[in-house]
Design an enzyme around this catalytic site. Structure first.
Site, PDB file in Angstrom:
ATOM      1  N   TYR A  73       0.915  -1.226   0.099  1.00  0.00           N
ATOM      2  CA  TYR A  73       0.057  -0.010  -0.059  1.00  0.00           C
ATOM      3  C   TYR A  73       0.714   1.225   0.107  1.00  0.00           C
ATOM      4  CZ  TYR A  73      -3.746   3.387   0.700  1.00  0.00           C
ATOM      5  OH  TYR A  73      -4.695   4.105   0.516  1.00  0.00           O
ATOM      6  N   PHE A 125      -7.069  21.447 -24.682  1.00  0.00           N
ATOM      7  CA  PHE A 125      -7.466  20.010 -24.778  1.00  0.00           C
ATOM      8  C   PHE A 125      -8.547  19.906 -23.915  1.00  0.00           C
ATOM      9  CE2 PHE A 125      -7.086  15.621 -23.661  1.00  0.00           C
ATOM     10  CZ  PHE A 125      -7.059  14.944 -25.166  1.00  0.00           C
ATOM     11  N   THR A 126      -9.399  18.945 -24.240  1.00  0.00           N
ATOM     12  CA  THR A 126     -10.910  18.776 -23.796  1.00  0.00           C
ATOM     13  C   THR A 126     -10.678  18.623 -22.108  1.00  0.00           C
ATOM     14  OG1 THR A 126     -10.369  16.229 -24.292  1.00  0.00           O
ATOM     15  CG2 THR A 126     -11.783  17.596 -25.881  1.00  0.00           C
ATOM     16  N   ASP A 216       2.038  20.324 -20.140  1.00  0.00           N
ATOM     17  CA  ASP A 216       1.386  19.158 -20.570  1.00  0.00           C
ATOM     18  C   ASP A 216       2.509  18.162 -21.293  1.00  0.00           C
ATOM     19  OD1 ASP A 216       0.051  16.871 -21.677  1.00  0.00           O
ATOM     20  OD2 ASP A 216      -1.803  17.972 -21.861  1.00  0.00           O
ATOM     21  N   LYS A 259       0.489   7.822 -23.391  1.00  0.00           N
ATOM     22  CA  LYS A 259       1.093   7.937 -24.646  1.00  0.00           C
ATOM     23  C   LYS A 259       2.668   7.757 -24.876  1.00  0.00           C
ATOM     24  CE  LYS A 259      -3.012  10.368 -24.410  1.00  0.00           C
ATOM     25  NZ  LYS A 259      -4.125  10.388 -23.291  1.00  0.00           N
ATOM     26  N   ARG A 383     -12.505  15.297 -34.186  1.00  0.00           N
ATOM     27  CA  ARG A 383     -11.754  16.358 -33.209  1.00  0.00           C
ATOM     28  C   ARG A 383     -12.233  17.744 -34.129  1.00  0.00           C
ATOM     29  NH1 ARG A 383      -9.957  14.652 -28.217  1.00  0.00           N
ATOM     30  NH2 ARG A 383     -12.088  14.514 -28.520  1.00  0.00           N
ATOM     31  N   PHE A 450     -18.408  14.597 -26.221  1.00  0.00           N
ATOM     32  CA  PHE A 450     -17.995  13.702 -27.564  1.00  0.00           C
ATOM     33  C   PHE A 450     -18.129  12.182 -27.014  1.00  0.00           C
ATOM     34  CE2 PHE A 450     -14.532  15.516 -25.202  1.00  0.00           C
ATOM     35  CZ  PHE A 450     -13.916  14.617 -25.040  1.00  0.00           C
TER      36      PHE A 450
HETATM   37  C1  P61 Z   1      -6.167  11.168 -26.697  1.00  0.00           C
HETATM   38  F1  P61 Z   1     -10.967  11.873 -26.886  1.00  0.00           F
HETATM   39  N1  P61 Z   1      -5.516  12.167 -24.668  1.00  0.00           N
HETATM   40  O1  P61 Z   1      -5.663  11.965 -27.391  1.00  0.00           O
HETATM   41  P1  P61 Z   1      -5.931  10.882 -19.908  1.00  0.00           P
HETATM   42  N2  P61 Z   1      -3.300  15.886 -22.298  1.00  0.00           N
HETATM   43  C2  P61 Z   1      -3.305  15.501 -23.601  1.00  0.00           C
HETATM   44  C3  P61 Z   1      -4.010  14.319 -24.190  1.00  0.00           C
HETATM   45  O2  P61 Z   1      -3.913  13.875 -25.155  1.00  0.00           O
HETATM   46  C4  P61 Z   1      -4.586  13.585 -23.050  1.00  0.00           C
HETATM   47  C5  P61 Z   1      -4.834  14.032 -21.658  1.00  0.00           C
HETATM   48  C6  P61 Z   1      -4.208  15.352 -21.354  1.00  0.00           C
HETATM   49  C7  P61 Z   1      -6.334  11.093 -25.075  1.00  0.00           C
HETATM   50  C8  P61 Z   1      -7.212  10.478 -24.445  1.00  0.00           C
HETATM   51  C9  P61 Z   1      -8.498  11.253 -24.556  1.00  0.00           C
HETATM   52  O3  P61 Z   1     -11.392  14.142 -25.735  1.00  0.00           O
HETATM   53  C10 P61 Z   1     -10.456  13.134 -25.242  1.00  0.00           C
HETATM   54  O4  P61 Z   1      -4.813   9.811 -19.491  1.00  0.00           O
HETATM   55  C11 P61 Z   1      -2.404  16.467 -24.487  1.00  0.00           C
HETATM   56  O5  P61 Z   1      -6.468  10.503 -20.952  1.00  0.00           O
HETATM   57  O6  P61 Z   1      -6.753  11.254 -18.942  1.00  0.00           O
HETATM   58  C12 P61 Z   1      -5.592  12.609 -23.471  1.00  0.00           C
HETATM   59  O7  P61 Z   1      -4.810  12.211 -20.165  1.00  0.00           O
HETATM   60  C13 P61 Z   1      -5.613  13.332 -20.611  1.00  0.00           C
HETATM   61  C14 P61 Z   1      -9.463  11.035 -25.642  1.00  0.00           C
HETATM   62  C15 P61 Z   1      -8.984  12.172 -23.761  1.00  0.00           C
HETATM   63  C16 P61 Z   1     -10.207  12.078 -25.988  1.00  0.00           C
HETATM   64  C17 P61 Z   1      -9.686  13.192 -23.949  1.00  0.00           C
HETATM   65  O8  P61 Z   1      -7.020  10.137 -27.326  1.00  0.00           O
END
Ligand code: P61
Length: 466
Positions: A73, A125-126, A216, A259, A383, A450
Site C-alpha cells: 500500500y 485540450f478537452t 502538458d 502515450k 476532433r 463527445f
Molecule cells: C487522446 F477524445 N488524450 O488523445 P488521460 N493531455 C493530452 C492528452 O492527449 C490527453 C490528456 C491530457 C487522449 C485520451 C482522450 O477528448 C479526449 O490519461 C495532451 O486520457 O486522462 C489524453 O490524459 C488526458 C481522448 C482524452 C479524448 C480526452 O486520445
C-alpha cells in the site's frame, strides 16, 4: 543509415487476433452506437485508430517488469523506480503518480486556479480545459494562428504566440493569470510541435511577470524528435537531452503516461516547488490514492519506469513517427485533404474540405468518422465541433476553425499493411464523399459530450450510402 527506410526496432513475439466484419454488421454496429465511434464495441473494430492513448504494445521488458510489482500500500519499490526515471529524463523534483493524465490535471487545477482567473494555453485540450473550468478558470487560446490553419506548413504550429500572451497579461494583469498551460506536440492542432526557442521565450516572458508555467508533457518526447529534425542547433542532441531542456524551462508537468511512456494506464503530476508538492500529495490521497501509488498498481509504475527509458530511444521514435508519416504521405499523394505538416501521433483529415456539402451544424467530422467505420471497420475519432462543446457563458455550440477526423496510430501495434488498408479506405470514402450525410444530436451529455453523445443522420437511416 539515415538514407535507408525506417523500420521497426523490434520484432513481434505475440499476436492478438482481429475480427473482420461485413458491411451489414458495421452498419448495424454504428447505428447502435449512435454514430459515435466512442460507443462502438472494440470487437466490432478492425483497425482501431481511435486513439494512441493506452493502446500501445508493451515490450517484453515491460511485461517482465509487471512481475516485479511490489503491491505494498505504501512505499512500493516501483514508485521509487518511477520517481527516479521521471527525475532523470524529465528533470522535475517531485513526482506524484495519478491514475492517468486527467487525475493530474484535476489536482493541478484545484491547487493553482482561483475562480475568475484566466489560464492561457497553446490550444485547448478537452480534459485539461474542463478541469480548468471546473476550478473556476477560463481558458484563453494563445497558440500561433498557423495552428488553426490546416493548410499552413509552418514547422512549429504548436508555438505560443508571444504577442497574444503578452496582450493578455497586459489586459487582465498578472494576478488574474493562474499559469501558462504549455503543451508539447499539441494534440488538437494535429500533433504539432513547439520549438525550443519558443518554449524558452514563452517561459521567459512568464518568469518576468512572475507567472508559473505548467507543461502538458503527454507527448513531449514526440516534440523532442521534431526539434531534433527541424530546429537549427539540435540535430546532434539526443532526444533525452532535448526533453530535459524542454522541461527545464517549466515549473512542473501533468502527464498522461498512456502515450509517450508506452503503458496502458497511468500518469503523474511533477512539480519543482516544495510547498506545491506537499499540497498536491495532500490532495492526491483524497481523489486518487496514497502519494506513492496514486491509483496505480505497483506493476503499472514499474512498466511506466521502463517505458520512459524506451520512449527516448531515437530508433523507437523514428519508427513511430515514420509510420504516421507513411500513412500521411499516402493520403497526400491521393490528394485527400489532411492537416499539414503530418503530425506526431496521427494523421488528421480536414473534414470541412473533405465534406464541403455538410454544414458545420451537421458535424462533418462526426459523419466522416462514422462513414469510414462503415466502409472498412477502421475506427477514427472526431476532433471538431462535437469535441469543442458549448460556450461556457452563452451555452451555444462553438465551431473551432479545425473540424478534423483523427487517425491515431497506437505505438508498436499495427503494420505497414494496416496503414495501406487504412489509406485505401479513406481514399475510397473520399471518392464517394457525396454519399456521406450529416448528423444531428439525439443525446448530449453535460460533461465532455463527445465521449457519450448519440446522433442520427439528418436524412434517411444511413450515414454513408456508397
Ligand atoms: C487522446 F477524445 N488524450 O488523445 P488521460 N493531455 C493530452 C492528452 O492527449 C490527453 C490528456 C491530457 C487522449 C485520451 C482522450 O477528448 C479526449 O490519461 C495532451 O486520457 O486522462 C489524453 O490524459 C488526458 C481522448 C482524452 C479524448 C480526452 O486520445
Amino acid at each position: 543509415m539515415h538514407n535507408r527506410s525506417w523500420a521497426e526496432p523490434f520484432k513481434i513475439k505475440m499476436v492478438e487476433h482481429l475480427r473482420m466484419t461485413t458491411r451489414a454488421e458495421r452498419e448495424r454496429a454504428i447505428a447502435e452506437a449512435g454514430f459515435n465511434t466512442f460507443l462502438l464495441r472494440s470487437e466490432d473494430v478492425y483497425i482501431d485508430l481511435l486513439t494512441d492513448s493506452g493502446t500501445s504494445a508493451m515490450s517484453d521488458r515491460q511485461w517482465a517488469g509487471l512481475m516485479l510489482g511490489d503491491e505494498a500500500y505504501a512505499g512500493s519499490a516501483n514508485f521509487y523506480h518511477l520517481e527516479a526515471a521521471v527525475r532523470q529524463y524529465y528533470g522535475y523534483k517531485h513526482v506524484i503518480p495519478t491514475h492517468q493524465g486527467r487525475g493530474a490535471e484535476h489536482i493541478l487545477s484545484r491547487l493553482c486556479i482561483s475562480p475568475g482567473q484566466y489560464v492561457p494555453g497553446n490550444m485547448y485540450f478537452t480534459t485539461t480545459k474542463h478541469h480548468q473550468e471546473l476550478a473556476g478558470g477560463k481558458f484563453v487560446d494563445v497558440v500561433v494562428d498557423q495552428a488553426h490553419d490546416p493548410d499552413s506548413n509552418f514547422p512549429f504550429k504548436g508555438n505560443v504566440d508571444l504577442d497574444k500572451l503578452g496582450r493578455l497579461v497586459e489586459e487582465v494583469g498578472t494576478s488574474k493569470i493562474a499559469y501558462l498551460c504549455l503543451a508539447t506536440n499539441v494534440n488538437m492542432a494535429g500533433g504539432q510541435p513547439c520549438s525550443l526557442a519558443n518554449i524558452r521565450d514563452a517561459c521567459a516572458l512568464c518568469r518576468r511577470h512572475g507567472i508559473r508555467v505548467f507543461h502538458d508533457a503527454t507527448r513531449a518526447v514526440e516534440n523532442a524528435y521534431f526539434i531534433k529534425l527541424r530546429e537549427p542547433g539540435y540535430a546532434h542532441k539526443s532526444l533525452a537531452e532535448i526533453l530535459r531542456e524542454i522541461c527545464s524551462h517549466t515549473d512542473g508537468c501533468t502527464m498522461s503516461a498512456k502515450k509517450d511512456c508506452l503503458v496502458n494506464i497511468g500518469g503523474w503530476l511533477a512539480v519543482n516547488d516544495d510547498e506545491l508538492a506537499d499540497a498536491a500529495r495532500n490532495l492526491v490521497v483524497v481523489y486518487e490514492g496514497l502519494h506513492t501509488y496514486g491509483g496505480l498498481a505497483g506493476r503499472d509504475m514499474e512498466a511506466m519506469a521502463i517505458g520512459i527509458r524506451e520512449s527516448v530511444e531515437f530508433d523507437h521514435m523514428r519508427a513511430r513517427i515514420g509510420q504516421v508519416e507513411y500513412l500521411g504521405r499516402r493520403l497526400m499523394e491521393a490528394e485527400v485533404p489532411i492537416v499539414r505538416p503530418i503530425g506526431g501521433h496521427g494523421v488528421f483529415l480536414n473534414a470541412r474540405k473533405f465534406l464541403p456539402q455538410i454544414p458545420r451544424e451537421q458535424f462533418p467530422a462526426q459523419s466522416l468518422s462514422a462513414a469510414l467505420y462503415v466502409d472498412s471497420g477502421v475506427r477514427a475519432m472526431e476532433r471538431g465541433a462535437v469535441s469543442a462543446g458549448r460556450d461556457l457563458i452563452t451555452g451555444n455550440n462553438t465551431f473551432p476553425a479545425l473540424e478534423l477526423v483523427r487517425l491515431t496510430i497506437p505505438r508498436r501495434v499495427y503494420t505497414q499493411a494496416h496503414m495501406d488498408v487504412t489509406a485505401e479506405s479513406v481514399i475510397s470514402v473520399y471518392e464517394n464523399r457525396d454519399k456521406v450525410v450529416g448528423l444531428e444530436f439525439t443525446y448530449e451529455p453535460k460533461h465532455l459530450r463527445f465521449f457519450q453523445s448519440r446522433f442520427r443522420p439528418v436524412t434517411g437511416e444511413r450515414v454513408f450510402t456508397a
